[in-house]
Enzyme design. Structure first.
Site, PDB file in Angstrom:
ATOM      1  N   ARG A   1      41.806  28.835  37.943  1.00  0.00           N
ATOM      2  CA  ARG A   1      41.703  30.086  37.090  1.00  0.00           C
ATOM      3  C   ARG A   1      43.211  30.701  37.029  1.00  0.00           C
ATOM      4  O   ARG A   1      43.589  31.216  36.127  1.00  0.00           O
ATOM      5  CB  ARG A   1      40.559  30.831  37.281  1.00  0.00           C
ATOM      6  CG  ARG A   1      40.710  32.523  36.651  1.00  0.00           C
ATOM      7  CD  ARG A   1      39.343  33.083  37.284  1.00  0.00           C
ATOM      8  NE  ARG A   1      39.697  34.382  37.213  1.00  0.00           N
ATOM      9  CZ  ARG A   1      38.639  35.509  37.446  1.00  0.00           C
ATOM     10  NH1 ARG A   1      37.562  35.112  37.973  1.00  0.00           N
ATOM     11  NH2 ARG A   1      38.939  36.809  37.308  1.00  0.00           N
TER      12      ARG A   1
ATOM     13  N   ASP B   1      42.585  38.524  39.938  1.00  0.00           N
ATOM     14  CA  ASP B   1      41.806  39.927  39.216  1.00  0.00           C
ATOM     15  C   ASP B   1      41.862  40.998  40.388  1.00  0.00           C
ATOM     16  O   ASP B   1      40.753  41.189  40.913  1.00  0.00           O
ATOM     17  CB  ASP B   1      40.414  39.453  38.882  1.00  0.00           C
ATOM     18  CG  ASP B   1      39.715  40.866  38.093  1.00  0.00           C
ATOM     19  OD1 ASP B   1      40.527  41.439  37.857  1.00  0.00           O
ATOM     20  OD2 ASP B   1      38.413  40.485  38.090  1.00  0.00           O
TER      21      ASP B   1
ATOM     22  N   HIS C   1      38.653  36.757  46.574  1.00  0.00           N
ATOM     23  CA  HIS C   1      37.236  36.788  45.492  1.00  0.00           C
ATOM     24  C   HIS C   1      36.139  36.341  46.279  1.00  0.00           C
ATOM     25  O   HIS C   1      35.353  35.596  45.465  1.00  0.00           O
ATOM     26  CB  HIS C   1      37.742  35.931  44.287  1.00  0.00           C
ATOM     27  CG  HIS C   1      37.040  36.542  42.868  1.00  0.00           C
ATOM     28  ND1 HIS C   1      35.908  36.871  42.982  1.00  0.00           N
ATOM     29  CD2 HIS C   1      37.832  36.968  41.752  1.00  0.00           C
ATOM     30  CE1 HIS C   1      35.605  37.427  41.528  1.00  0.00           C
ATOM     31  NE2 HIS C   1      36.759  37.344  40.951  1.00  0.00           N
TER      32      HIS C   1
ATOM     33  N   ARG D   1      46.863  42.035  26.337  1.00  0.00           N
ATOM     34  CA  ARG D   1      46.720  41.632  27.749  1.00  0.00           C
ATOM     35  C   ARG D   1      46.815  40.203  27.756  1.00  0.00           C
ATOM     36  O   ARG D   1      46.153  39.105  27.038  1.00  0.00           O
ATOM     37  CB  ARG D   1      45.297  42.230  28.117  1.00  0.00           C
ATOM     38  CG  ARG D   1      45.102  43.632  28.521  1.00  0.00           C
ATOM     39  CD  ARG D   1      43.885  44.049  28.745  1.00  0.00           C
ATOM     40  NE  ARG D   1      43.648  44.241  30.141  1.00  0.00           N
ATOM     41  CZ  ARG D   1      42.645  43.901  31.054  1.00  0.00           C
ATOM     42  NH1 ARG D   1      41.874  42.873  30.307  1.00  0.00           N
ATOM     43  NH2 ARG D   1      42.614  43.943  32.085  1.00  0.00           N
TER      44      ARG D   1
ATOM     45  N   ASN E   1      37.077  46.450  26.997  1.00  0.00           N
ATOM     46  CA  ASN E   1      35.999  45.548  26.424  1.00  0.00           C
ATOM     47  C   ASN E   1      35.649  46.483  25.298  1.00  0.00           C
ATOM     48  O   ASN E   1      34.353  47.207  25.686  1.00  0.00           O
ATOM     49  CB  ASN E   1      34.886  45.432  27.396  1.00  0.00           C
ATOM     50  CG  ASN E   1      35.322  44.383  28.499  1.00  0.00           C
ATOM     51  OD1 ASN E   1      35.920  43.421  28.274  1.00  0.00           O
ATOM     52  ND2 ASN E   1      34.810  44.708  29.622  1.00  0.00           N
TER      53      ASN E   1
ATOM     54  N   GLU F   1      37.880  48.753  42.366  1.00  0.00           N
ATOM     55  CA  GLU F   1      36.836  47.688  42.045  1.00  0.00           C
ATOM     56  C   GLU F   1      36.772  46.842  43.340  1.00  0.00           C
ATOM     57  O   GLU F   1      35.578  46.613  43.611  1.00  0.00           O
ATOM     58  CB  GLU F   1      37.228  46.827  40.544  1.00  0.00           C
ATOM     59  CG  GLU F   1      36.317  45.818  40.488  1.00  0.00           C
ATOM     60  CD  GLU F   1      36.795  44.925  39.290  1.00  0.00           C
ATOM     61  OE1 GLU F   1      35.901  44.104  39.158  1.00  0.00           O
ATOM     62  OE2 GLU F   1      37.686  45.220  38.765  1.00  0.00           O
TER      63      GLU F   1
ATOM     64  N   TRP G   1      33.298  32.331  38.939  1.00  0.00           N
ATOM     65  CA  TRP G   1      32.921  33.594  39.264  1.00  0.00           C
ATOM     66  C   TRP G   1      32.424  33.573  40.636  1.00  0.00           C
ATOM     67  O   TRP G   1      31.934  34.712  41.214  1.00  0.00           O
ATOM     68  CB  TRP G   1      31.814  33.981  38.203  1.00  0.00           C
ATOM     69  CG  TRP G   1      32.183  34.488  37.039  1.00  0.00           C
ATOM     70  CD1 TRP G   1      33.423  34.884  36.723  1.00  0.00           C
ATOM     71  CD2 TRP G   1      31.435  34.873  35.881  1.00  0.00           C
ATOM     72  NE1 TRP G   1      33.607  35.404  35.353  1.00  0.00           N
ATOM     73  CE2 TRP G   1      32.497  35.341  34.783  1.00  0.00           C
ATOM     74  CE3 TRP G   1      30.101  34.712  35.266  1.00  0.00           C
ATOM     75  CZ2 TRP G   1      31.995  35.357  33.612  1.00  0.00           C
ATOM     76  CZ3 TRP G   1      29.530  34.964  34.273  1.00  0.00           C
ATOM     77  CH2 TRP G   1      30.577  35.281  33.116  1.00  0.00           C
TER      78      TRP G   1
ATOM     79  N   GLU H   1      36.671  36.515  28.928  1.00  0.00           N
ATOM     80  CA  GLU H   1      35.496  36.951  29.365  1.00  0.00           C
ATOM     81  C   GLU H   1      34.588  37.348  28.169  1.00  0.00           C
ATOM     82  O   GLU H   1      33.894  38.446  27.898  1.00  0.00           O
ATOM     83  CB  GLU H   1      35.631  38.172  30.186  1.00  0.00           C
ATOM     84  CG  GLU H   1      36.309  38.125  31.485  1.00  0.00           C
ATOM     85  CD  GLU H   1      36.262  39.413  32.283  1.00  0.00           C
ATOM     86  OE1 GLU H   1      36.066  38.992  33.571  1.00  0.00           O
ATOM     87  OE2 GLU H   1      36.786  40.450  31.798  1.00  0.00           O
TER      88      GLU H   1
END
Length: 683
Positions: free
Chosen positions: A318, A347, A503, A307, A193, A375, A526, A274
Site C-alpha cells: 500500500r 496513514d 498500523h 489529495r 469524504n 486518530e 486494513w 477508499e
C-alpha cells in the site's frame, strides 16, 4: 500577636492563590489576555489610518490588551515582499507595525500581545520582520453535514448547519480569532469524504455566512467537493471530466459560488480512494480530474487541492501506490492545482518515513498534509505533543536536488516556483468547551499554526510559547511541562509501535492495540498482520529489493541507507525490514529484547507524566489540573494495555521470555483479545 500575624499572612497567601488560580475551562485557548485598565489606556495611543476591517480589528485588539508604548499601524503598498507578514520597529516610546496587506497588521498586533503575554520585554530599538513560509496555512475540517466529525474527539462540529444562515454562533468569530492569532488563513469546512449537498444552493448560502465571519480575520473558505456532484445533484448521466457537459456544469457551479463568495478559495478533492468517486471511474487520470476543476476555477483565481492519498486492495504494498499513480503525472497538472500529500505513505502513523512523493515530483505543486487530530495517538485521552512529528517530516531531506532538499523546502516554493505554497493540518476542533477535548491537544492546533507560519521554529520554542500563554510564566511550571510535551511523542511511539512497527491498531476506531486483528472479508491492507508480518522467522515489512522494493521510491543516498538494516535508522527498522527475533541491534540487544525494552520504557514514561503533573497542582486552576490528571491516568493505563497486548501476541511467534528488567505482563492474551471497544470515531 506574632501568631495572629502569621495566620493573617497565610490567609492572604491563600486568597492571592485563589484569585490567581481562578477556575478556567480552556475556552480562551492561548488568548488569555488581560484587558488594560482605563489608566493604562489613557497613557498610550493606538493609531490606525486604515478603514479596512482587518486593520480595525488589529487596532481594537491593541486598544483592549496592549499595555506598552504607543503603537502606530501603517499600511505600506511598497512592502510587497512582506506578503501577509509584518514589520515592527520603534523604541520604548513608540512602535510602528507595518504591513503590505491589512491582515498583516492583525498578525503584527497578535505578535505584540504574545510577547507581552510571555513576559518578554520589547527591546529598544526594536526591529522585527515576519514573513510566513507558506502562503496557504490550511485547517482541514473532517466535519459532516450531520455535525458528526470523522476522527473527531472533541464533540460535534462547530458548524450549526441547521441554524445557518439566519442564526450565527458567537463561537465562529472566536474560532476565527484563534486561527488569526497563529497565522492560519485557510479553512476547509467539510469532510474530504464529501457530501455533494454542500454544493447545493441552500448550503452555499450557509457557507457564505461563515465566509463573511471569517473574512475580517484574513481567513479564506474552501470546500471539499465530491467528484460525482454533477451526476448526484446536477442530474447529469455521469461525471466524466472529459465530457463538455460535465465541464460546463462545474464552470456554472464556480460562477454561482463566486457570486456569493468573491474570495472563495477553491476545492479540496479526495478521489478514487477508499471508495470515493473520481476520474479513474471513467478511465481518466488524476490530472484529468484535477485539471477539469482547475479550469473551472481559473477565471476566479481559485485553487484545487488534490489529495494523493490513494490505495486499493490489489497492490503488493500500500505504501507504493500514490507514487505509482502520481509520479507519471508530474508536470501534467495545471498551475492552480496543488497535490496534497500526507506526511507518510501509509496513514498518519505515530512514526513514518516521509512520503517518497516529496522527493519525486519536481514539476508539480505539492503541499504536505498532517493530522492534528489524534486518530492514531490516543484520541483526546493521550498527551502527545505533535510538533516533533511535524518537524521530523518538514526537516527530512528528500535529496531531490541534492543534500538540503527538505520536505519543507520542496513545498514552500524554495525549489519549485508555485503561485501559492501551502501546508494543511486535519483539525482536532469540536464543540467541546475547551475546543479540543484534551487541554494539551490545544498545543497541537497551536503548533501547526506556528510551523505553518515559520517552519524553522523549534518544537521547544513553540511549546514554551504555548505553555506560557495557556497556563503561566512560572519557570518551575514551564520547565517540567515542556519536558513532558517534548518527550510525549516518543513515549507514545514506544508504548504503541516502536522500531518502525505501524498500523497494528484495532480495526475501525484505531484506539487500542489489536495486532492479532483479522476481520473476515476485510481487505488485507486494513489488517495489522499485513504490516507486522509476525512469524516464527521474525517481524517487520520487507520493503527492500527482496520484498516490495518500496525503497526504490526514495532518492539516493536514502535508498541505500534504508535498504541495509545496518544503516537504516532503528526508528524505522521494521518499516523497511523483516528481521529475525534474534537480530542483533546496535546496542547488542536482540530484536525481541529491544522491542520489550521500548514498550516498557513507554509505560514508564507515561507514568512519569502522571508524577510530573501531580507535582504541579499549585500552578494550575483546579478544573484544568483535574481534567488533565484524569486523562494522564487513562494514558498510563492504556500504555500498559498496549505493552501487554503486543508483547504477549508477538511472544507466541518469538517463543522467547520477556527480559528480567522489563515489567511482566499483568494481563493474559486471551483476556485482551476479548476487549471490544465500541467507539464512535464521529464523536
Amino acid at each position: 500577636m506574632r501568631f495572629y500575624k502569621i495566620q493573617l499572612l497565610m490567609l492572604l497567601i491563600a486568597l492571592i492563590s485563589t484569585v490567581s488560580l481562578q477556575a478556567e475551562d480552556g475556552s480562551q485557548l492561548w488568548l488569555r489576555y488581560d484587558r488594560v485598565s482605563k489608566e493604562v489606556a489613557a497613557r498610550r495611543t493606538i493609531s490606525n489610518q486604515s478603514n479596512h476591517v482587518s486593520a480595525q480589528l488589529a487596532a481594537q485588539e491593541l486598544a483592549d490588551y496592549w499595555s506598552g508604548q504607543h503603537v502606530e499601524l501603517v499600511l505600506d503598498n511598497q512592502k510587497r515582499d512582506l506578503k501577509d507578514g509584518f514589520q515592527i520597529n520603534g523604541n520604548h516610546e513608540k512602535l510602528h507595525v507595518i504591513a503590505y496587506q491589512p491582515v498583516g497588521l492583525l498578525y503584527g498586533a497578535y505578535h505584540l500581545l504574545q510577547k507581552q503575554q510571555m513576559g518578554k520585554k520589547i527591546s529598544d530599538p526594536i526591529a522585527i520582520a515576519e514573513v510566513p513560509t507558506f502562503d496557504l496555512r490550511v485547517l482541514n475540517h473532517w466535519d459532516n453535514l450531520d455535525r458528526t466529525v470523522e476522527r473527531g474527539y472533541a464533540g460535534h462540529s462547530l458548524w450549526l448547519w441547521e441554524d445557518l444562515p439566519s442564526k450565527i454562533s458567537p463561537r465562529y468569530e472566536h474560532y476565527a480569532r484563534a486561527n488569526a492569532s497563529i497565522g492560519i488563513n485557510t479553512v476547509v469546512l467539510n469532510n474530504v469524504n464529501a457530501s455533494p449537498q454542500i454544493l447545493t444552493a441552500a448550503y452555499l448560502e450557509k457557507v457564505k455566512v461563515l465566509a463573511d465571519v471569517f473574512r475580517p480575520y484574513g481567513i479564506q473558505v474552501y470546500l471539499s467537493a465530491n467528484f460525482s456532484s454533477p451526476a448526484i445533484i446536477g442530474g447529469l448521466s455521469d461525471s466524466d471530466p472529459l465530457r463538455k457537459e460535465v465541464q460546463d456544469w462545474w464552470s456554472l457551479k464556480a460562477k454561482e459560488i463566486y457570486a456569493l463568495i468573491p474570495d472563495f478559495g477553491g476545492f479540496l478533492v479526495k478521489a478514487n480512494s477508499e471508495g470515493q468517486p473520481g476520474p479513474q471511474d471513467y478511465g481518466r487520470t488524476h490530472a484529468d480530474g484535477a485539471n477539469m476543476l482547475a479550469d473551472a476555477l481559473k477565471p476566479f483565481g481559485g485553487i484545487i487541492m488534490w489529495r494523493a492519498f490513494v490505495y486499493n486492495p490489489t497492490i503488493e504494498d500500500r505504501a507504493k501506490q500514490a507514487y505509482s499513480e502520481f509520479v507519471p503525472l508530474d508536470g501534467k497538472f495545471r498551475d492552480n492545482v496543488i497535490v496534497q500529500t500526507k506526511n507518510g505513505a501509509i496513514d498518519f502513523q505515530p512514526r513514518e518515513p516521509f512520503h517518497p512523493l516529496f522527493g519525486a515530483m519536481k514539476k508539480s505543486n505539492q503541499m504536505v498534509e498532517f493530522q492534528i487530530t489524534q486518530e492514531y495517538l490516543g484520541f483526546s485521552n493521550h498527551l502527545v505533543y505533535l510538533a516533533p512529528l511535524f518537524k521530523e517530516t518538514l526537516d527530512a531531506d528528500t535529496y531531490a536536488h541534492g543534500a538540503g532538499s527538505t520536505v519543507a523546502k520542496m513545498t514552500d516554493g524554495t525549489y519549485h516556483a508555485q503561485a501559492k505554497s501551502a501546508i494543511a493540518g486535519v483539525a482536532n476542533i469540536g464543540e467541546d468547551t475547551n475546543w479540543t477535548g484534551h487541554h494539551f491537544a490545544q498545543a497541537n492546533w497551536y503548533a501547526f499554526g506556528r510551523l505553518a507560519w515559520n517552519h524553522t521554529l523549534s518544537s521547544s520554542a513553540i511549546a514554551d510559547e504555548w505553555i506560557r500563554a495557556t497556563f503561566n510564566n512560572e519557570e518551575d511550571f514551564v520547565t517540567p511541562v515542556k519536558e513532558m510535551m517534548l518527550t510525549s511523542r516518543e513515549a507514545a511511539v514506544n508504548y504503541m509501535m516502536p522500531l518502525g512497527l505501524h498500523h497494528i491498531f484495532a480495526f475501525d476506531h484505531h484506539y487500542g492495540p489489536e495486532p492479532w486483528g483479522d476481520i473476515a472479508g476485510a481487505r488485507p491492507d486494513w489488517m495489522p498482520w499485513y504490516y507486522h508480518n509476525a512469524s516464527s522467522d521474525g517481524l517487520g515489512f520487507d520493503r527492500t529489493k527482496t520484498g516490495s522494493n518500496a525503497v526504490a521510491q526514495y532518492n539516493q543516498p536514502l535508498r541505500d541507507i534504508y535498504s541495509d538494516a545496518a544503516t537504516c535508522p532503528e526508528t524505522l527498522l521494521l518499516w523497511f525490514h523483516h528481521l529475525p527475533w534474534s537480530y542483533s541491534m546496535r546496542n547488542g540487544n536482540s530484536l525481541w529484547d529491544e522491542l520489550c525494552y521500548h514498550y516498557d520504557a513507554g509505560v514508564q514514561e507515561a507514568r512519569d507524566f502522571q508524577k510530573q503533573w501531580n507535582g504541579l497542582e499549585g500552578y494550575v486552576d483546579k478544573e484544568r489540573f483535574s481534567d488533565v490528571q484524569q486523562r494522564l491516568a487513562i494514558q498510563a493505563h492504556d500504555a500498559v494495555w498496549w505493552k501487554d497486548a503486543v508483547l504477549l501476541y508477538f511472544q507466541t511467534f518469538s517463543n522467547q521470555p520477556i527480559p528480567s528488567g522489563v515489567a511482566q505482563p499483568i494481563h493474559r492474551l486471551e483476556e485482551l483479545k476479548k476487549i471490544k471497544l465500541h467507539l464512535n470515531h464521529h464523536n
